[in-house]
Design an enzyme around this catalytic site. Structure first.
Site, PDB file in Angstrom:
ATOM      1  N   LYS A 105      -2.174  10.975  19.108  1.00  0.00           N
ATOM      2  CA  LYS A 105      -1.991  11.265  20.533  1.00  0.00           C
ATOM      3  C   LYS A 105      -1.460  10.044  21.269  1.00  0.00           C
ATOM      4  CE  LYS A 105      -4.815  11.583  24.709  1.00  0.00           C
ATOM      5  NZ  LYS A 105      -4.629  10.173  25.101  1.00  0.00           N
ATOM      6  N   ASN A 106      -2.091   8.892  21.063  1.00  0.00           N
ATOM      7  CA  ASN A 106      -1.720   7.708  21.838  1.00  0.00           C
ATOM      8  C   ASN A 106      -0.314   7.217  21.510  1.00  0.00           C
ATOM      9  OD1 ASN A 106      -4.142   7.634  23.249  1.00  0.00           O
ATOM     10  ND2 ASN A 106      -5.148   6.332  21.727  1.00  0.00           N
TER      11      ASN A 106
ATOM     12  N   CYS B  17      -8.549  11.088  32.112  1.00  0.00           N
ATOM     13  CA  CYS B  17      -9.996  10.901  32.072  1.00  0.00           C
ATOM     14  C   CYS B  17     -10.425   9.813  33.047  1.00  0.00           C
ATOM     15  CB  CYS B  17     -10.445  10.523  30.661  1.00  0.00           C
ATOM     16  SG  CYS B  17     -10.185  11.834  29.450  1.00  0.00           S
TER      17      CYS B  17
ATOM     18  N   ARG C 160      -8.916   1.649  36.136  1.00  0.00           N
ATOM     19  CA  ARG C 160      -7.884   1.286  35.169  1.00  0.00           C
ATOM     20  C   ARG C 160      -6.621   0.924  35.946  1.00  0.00           C
ATOM     21  NH1 ARG C 160      -8.062   5.657  30.348  1.00  0.00           N
ATOM     22  NH2 ARG C 160      -8.227   7.233  31.966  1.00  0.00           N
TER      23      ARG C 160
ATOM     24  N   ASP D 237     -12.440   4.133  21.870  1.00  0.00           N
ATOM     25  CA  ASP D 237     -12.273   5.580  21.845  1.00  0.00           C
ATOM     26  C   ASP D 237     -13.144   6.272  20.802  1.00  0.00           C
ATOM     27  OD1 ASP D 237     -10.559   5.693  23.962  1.00  0.00           O
ATOM     28  OD2 ASP D 237      -8.754   6.104  22.808  1.00  0.00           O
TER      29      ASP D 237
ATOM     30  N   ARG E 102      -7.063  17.876  25.418  1.00  0.00           N
ATOM     31  CA  ARG E 102      -6.034  16.879  25.689  1.00  0.00           C
ATOM     32  C   ARG E 102      -5.694  16.082  24.438  1.00  0.00           C
ATOM     33  NH1 ARG E 102      -7.722  12.631  28.774  1.00  0.00           N
ATOM     34  NH2 ARG E 102      -5.619  11.902  28.406  1.00  0.00           N
TER      35      ARG E 102
END
Length: 431
Positions: A22-23, A117, A122, A308, A400
């Site tokens: 995903k990242n 999220c 951030r 994570d 997600r």
């Protein structure tokens, strides 16, 4: 509304194939904006974040075609806008990569502040500091839109990051790929998806050296050609299934992985008593043979233990005897899910960045919610271990980042299903 319903108490057993990262996907897809020709991206995870970033590119004028569930064709040549200000942009955190990609392509970018999220502040100040070093100035419009622009072509510079920010490293790389001269990023983040992004850009003709180390050197180029590129496997998805195998005292072969990316996770599972066997592109987690032990974990930037995977391992440590300590050194508010675990009988106290976990109590089913993506994965792991039927709401966070998590867990022997609900004003929720 949708919920996951889990009947717990079953040890996971079997094989699971890991999807693309995903990242990496949410950085590589925006990076196609920089290309001067069409690209094909393979091993794309079939998740909502990928669908969303694809729709955002379409709104900007790109032609995005899904060849199959894991392959996208993207033609960026018709992108006419340097703005991404629709409501879609607010739906995901990684939409801020559009800033670097558009700035590198158009010398300007106007992008909504991102969503995603919520587990602590951030800020993107390091991103903006990097853009400024390349010659761009910025302003905040109506408190909701970042407008970044350069009056002339971006120029390379030396940029030192105050901390090893993944997002800032990626955004500066994107902006610098076509800048004049050389850009050097010092104290760069080293995560596998940063290396994957650099490999993708280099395959198109970029000149990036040092990705995966503290110092990344980027020499600007004028043209990027189209390529076919396959994204790396998702280390966090793999870590989640490894953790679920351990928590349920199961035995699971995790396939389509890069074992080196999972070394910190494997080390902790070995420490608590799991048997880990590594193969070329697979890894076996066996927690069926012996009792598991307590351990302490501190999250760190790569190659340390990934933040994570912190919520998933907290759920796991609730199931082992003894007192474990989780030290979250990356984010300042990532324990929102703890109150959900306590509803299931977990004994966890939070003191700042530390979570003290008194393990050994049997978890019991309860209605809980996913407070963010990885917290949702922790709720699933807890539900798999708990006595009774657990219902998890707010599963849009989970979807997600996890492709077909119900199907994959069911194939491992879990009793989990997605249930759809309707809501009416006078009847409340009904299945």
């Amino acid at each position: 509304m949708e919920k996951f319903v889990i009947n717990g108490g079953r040890a996971l057993d079997g094989e699971v194939a890991i999807s693309g990262a995903k990242n990496a996907a949410v950085a590589i897809i925006p990076a196609v904006i920089l290309c001067d020709e069409p690209c094909r991206i393979e091993n794309i995870p079939n998740i909502s974040d990928v669908t969303l970033i694809g729709r955002i590119l379409q709104e900007m004028g790109a032609v995005v075609k899904r060849v199959n569930k894991s392959t996208l064709d993207i033609d960026p040549r018709h992108i006419a806008s340097c703005s991404a200000t629709s409501e879609l942009v607010r739906g995901m955190r990684a939409s801020y990569y559009l800033l670097g990609a558009l700035l590198g392509r158009c010398h300007q970018a106007k992008v909504c502040l991102p969503g995603g999220c919520n587990f602590g502040a951030r800020p993107i100040d390091l991103h903006l500091k990097g853009f400024a070093a390349l010659g761009a100035r910025h302003e905040l419009v109506n408190g909701a839109i970042i407008d970044v622009k350069s009056e002339q072509k971006l120029h390379g510079n030396n940029i030192y990051l105050d901390f090893a920010s993944v997002g800032a490293t990626i955004n500066i790389m994107l902006a610098a790929v076509k800048a004049e001269g050389q850009t050097i990023i010092e104290n760069a983040a080293k995560e596998p998806h940063i290396v994957d992004l650099a490999n993708f850009l280099n395959s198109m003709g970029a000149s990036i050296r040092g990705a995966g180390t503290d110092t990344i050197k980027i020499r600007g180029v004028d043209y990027l050609h189209g390529v076919t590129y396959s994204i790396i496997p998702d280390q966090i998805e793999a870590g989640t299934y490894m953790c679920a195998a351990a928590a349920t005292r199961g035995k699971v072969l995790v396939k389509n992985i890069t074992p080196k990316h999972l070394e910190s996770i494997s080390a902790k599972l070995r420490e608590i008593g799991c048997e880990i066997k590594e193969y070329d592109e697979a890894l076996l987690v066996d927690a069926s043979k012996m009792p598991l032990n307590r351990c302490n974990i501190k999250t760190m930037p790569h190659p340390g233990f990934p933040t994570d995977c912190q919520p998933q391992f907290t759920a796991l440590l609730c199931t082992v005897d003894g007192t474990s300590i989780m030290n979250e050194s990356v984010w300042d508010n990532r324990y929102q899910y703890v109150s959900e675990l306590t509803l299931m009988g977990a004994h966890i106290s939070v003191e700042g960045r530390l979570a003290i976990i008194e393990g050994g109590s049997r978890l019991t089913a309860a209605p809980v919610k996913a407070t963010d993506l990885r917290a949702g994965a922790a709720m699933i792991i807890a539900g798999l271990c708990a006595d009774g039927t657990t219902e998890i709401s707010s599963i849009q966070y989970i979807e997600r980042g996890y492709e077909d998590i119900v199907g994959k867990l069911t194939a491992l022997g879990a009793d989990i299903k997605k249930v759809y609900f309707e809501q009416s004003a006078d009847q409340g929720l009904r299945a």
